[in-house]
Design an enzyme around this catalytic site. Structure first.
Site, PDB file in Angstrom:
ATOM      1  N   GLY A 270       0.826  -1.205   0.000  1.00  0.00           N
ATOM      2  CA  GLY A 270       0.000   0.000   0.000  1.00  0.00           C
ATOM      3  C   GLY A 270       0.854   1.245   0.000  1.00  0.00           C
TER       4      GLY A 270
ATOM      5  N   GLY B 277      -0.443   4.310   0.069  1.00  0.00           N
ATOM      6  CA  GLY B 277      -1.322   5.405   0.479  1.00  0.00           C
ATOM      7  C   GLY B 277      -0.635   6.214   1.567  1.00  0.00           C
TER       8      GLY B 277
ATOM      9  N   VAL C 165      -1.768  -7.507  -4.368  1.00  0.00           N
ATOM     10  CA  VAL C 165      -1.575  -8.550  -3.351  1.00  0.00           C
ATOM     11  C   VAL C 165      -2.869  -9.338  -3.212  1.00  0.00           C
ATOM     12  CG1 VAL C 165      -1.194  -8.940  -0.886  1.00  0.00           C
ATOM     13  CG2 VAL C 165       0.238  -7.327  -2.141  1.00  0.00           C
TER      14      VAL C 165
ATOM     15  N   GLU D 294     -18.849  17.501   2.463  1.00  0.00           N
ATOM     16  CA  GLU D 294     -18.040  18.214   1.468  1.00  0.00           C
ATOM     17  C   GLU D 294     -18.577  17.971   0.063  1.00  0.00           C
ATOM     18  OE1 GLU D 294     -13.875  18.672   3.901  1.00  0.00           O
ATOM     19  OE2 GLU D 294     -13.904  17.151   2.334  1.00  0.00           O
TER      20      GLU D 294
ATOM     21  N   ASP E 240      -6.186   2.518   7.873  1.00  0.00           N
ATOM     22  CA  ASP E 240      -7.589   2.093   7.821  1.00  0.00           C
ATOM     23  C   ASP E 240      -7.753   0.589   8.025  1.00  0.00           C
ATOM     24  OD1 ASP E 240      -8.179   4.695   7.263  1.00  0.00           O
ATOM     25  OD2 ASP E 240      -9.006   4.342   5.259  1.00  0.00           O
TER      26      ASP E 240
ATOM     27  N   ALA F 247      -6.565   9.962   7.826  1.00  0.00           N
ATOM     28  CA  ALA F 247      -5.169  10.071   7.415  1.00  0.00           C
ATOM     29  C   ALA F 247      -4.198  10.250   8.591  1.00  0.00           C
ATOM     30  CB  ALA F 247      -5.020  11.207   6.401  1.00  0.00           C
TER      31      ALA F 247
END
Ligand SMILES: Cc1cc2nc3c(=O)[nH]c(=O)nc-3n(C[C@H](O)[C@H](O)[C@H](O)COP(=O)(O)OP(=O)(O)OC[C@H]3O[C@@H](n4cnc5c(N)ncnc54)[C@H](O)[C@@H]3O)c2cc1C
Length: 453
Positions: free
Chosen positions: A49, A51, A117, A208, A338, A353
């Site tokens: 990952g 991210g 993966v 948002e 996460d 985050a």
């Protein structure tokens, strides 16, 4: 970035680094097993990952005596908090994403592999991918989350999630196409359904998204479609509970709802979606809302891969970790962000985050501790506060116990997002875009880029 001093051990795939295969694999049998590292070789840390968590962990390990192999199914790092701006034609995808190889090209102990993966063999210490197996000494799983449809059947088929670039582009295409279809529609009821946009979920993403969508329509699209009656347009924000932005103080929650109303978003509390067929939203109360667009921002869970790893899973499919972020019984496997489940003060840490970034630092530090033979550090989350914007000049902020709203919160939101965005070019282009849109009431990316729905 191939090096001649060992490097991560990859088996299978098209471009292995140092591969050492068993004779049976060489004969085309089972996937190749890498040989044990030669004496003195550096341990390999595989990070899955790229991210927020994975990238931070990789950077944190840049001076550690390890070889890092970073794996992702995409070749880019995505700044998810601005995805809704791609979906509402404010930004182009490349302005909020950056190739991983470009970000990390200077890190000498790192290699990147773009592959998916698919599984894990903890006993053999290897990760399975669509391109073969990868051996690790230490593994950091930072695989993130995906949209949670809570088992509803029609919703994933007909609604739009917002988790990745293709989904954001699909929403943009769909919204713009709805206006084109409305122009051709003679039946007033069907035209109103075309122009009804339902956003589900009153968390930051839903708030948002609803605010930005309403502004796209009211400030920009009305100019493109002067013949359409703006009274036919509805943007609804449906929230199952009685509040928006759950963890924020009451004053900010109320300010957010008020601002949305001012921006022509109909906020509905206690509205639980039970089904959607692409034309009608069915609520648990029995109410039916005719709407050709439904954007689902009501939940997230860990990526489904976590269920296929042979590791335990907890709520939302997240993998429970110990306070030092490794998996109980698997001291070489760390899970962060996460995908990880860890409680603090009786509550699960949020899928946000800052949690991923801070966990990445602890996991990387603890790997260095393991190598040095020193005791690991337990993870302690420092909450930097929360922010949500509701369109131009409007945001709510709760930072270090101070709650504020309106223009000052909006400026803080802008600054924080520009700072966090990766890549100088992206920062400049996003700033220019925002400036242009702010002064000229424009959204540059109003292109329908595919023909089919
Ligand atoms: C629309 C949206 C808005 C958000 N806004 C905010 C916000 O304003 N503030 C905030 O704090 N948080 C926000 N979040 C949440 C935040 O983005 C996440 O909490 C954060 O990205 C988690 O980081 P991570 O490293 O755990 O996972 P991610 O950043 O999601 O990274 C996971 C990576 O793993 C890769 N991956 C997944 N499965 C595989 C596989 N099988 N093989 C290979 N690679 C794989 C993915 O491609 C991805 O690159 C938002 C999220 C979304 C979707």
């Amino acid at each position: 970035m191939l090096r001649d001093r060992g490097g991560p051990r990859v088996s299978g795939g098209s471009a292995p680094t140092t591969t050492a295969t068993r004779p049976d694999a060489a004969r085309g049998g089972a996937p190749a097993l890498p040989a044990p590292p030669p004496p003195g070789a550096r341990p390999t840390v595989v990070i899955v990952g790229a991210g927020f968590g994975g990238l931070r962990a990789a950077r944190r390990l840049r001076h550690a005596p390890v070889d890092v192999l970073l794996v992702d199914r995409h070749n880019y790092h995505l700044f998810q908090p601005l995805l809704y701006q791609v979906a509402t034609a404010g930004l182009e995808p490349e302005q909020i994403a950056r190739p991983v190889r470009a970000i990390l090209r200077r890190q000498r102990n790192l290699e990147f592999r773009m592959t998916e993966v698919t599984g894990l063999e903890p006993a053999e210490k290897r990760v399975l991918t669509t391109d073969g197996a990868i051996a690790y000494d230490y593994l950091i799983l930072a695989v993130g989350g995906e949209t949670n449809f809570f088992g509803l059947e029609g919703v994933p088929r007909h609604a739009y999630g917002l988790k990745d670039i293709p989904e954001a582009i699909r929403i943009r295409n769909h919204v713009l196409r709805a206006f084109e279809r409305a122009m051709l529609e003679r039946d007033p009821e069907r035209r109103r359904a075309e122009l009804t946009f339902v956003v589900v979920g009153g968390g930051p993403t839903g708030v948002e998204m609803a605010g930005a969508l309403s502004e796209l329509i009211r400030l920009v699209l009305v100019k493109d479609y002067p013949r359409l009656n703006v009274k036919d347009v509805r943007v609804l924000l449906l929230e199952a509970t009685d509040r928006l932005l759950g963890p924020m103080p009451a004053r900010l929650r109320e300010a957010a709802a008020e601002t949305l109303w001012r921006k022509h978003v109909e906020v509905r509390f206690g509205a639980t979606v039970s089904d959607y067929d692409g034309a009608r939203v069915l609520l648990k109360s029995g109410e039916v809302i005719p709407a050709c667009s439904l954007i689902w921002a009501a939940g997230v869970k860990a990526v489904s891969l976590t269920a296929r790893l042979g590791l335990p899973t907890a709520r939302q499919g997240r993998v429970p970790v110990t306070p030092t972020l490794d998996v109980a019984g698997h001291p070489d496997i760390y899970v962060i962000g996460d995908a990880a489940y860890l409680e603090a003060g009786g509550d699960a840490l949020p899928m946000m985050a800052p949690v991923a970034l801070q966990m990445a630092e602890t996991a990387a530090t603890n790997i260095a501790h393991r190598l040095a033979g020193t005791p690991p550090t337990p993870f302690a989350y420092r909450d930097p506060g929360s922010l949500a914007t509701i369109g131009r000049n409007a945001a709510v902020a709760y930072i270090r116990g101070i709650a504020f709203t309106g223009f000052p919160a909006w400026v803080v939101w802008l600054v924080v997002h520009i700072i966090q965005l990766i890549g100088f070019r992206n920062k400049v282009f996003v700033l220019l875009n925002w400036g242009w849109d702010y002064f000229f009431y424009e959204r540059a990316a109003r292109l329908i880029t595919t023909m089919e729905e």
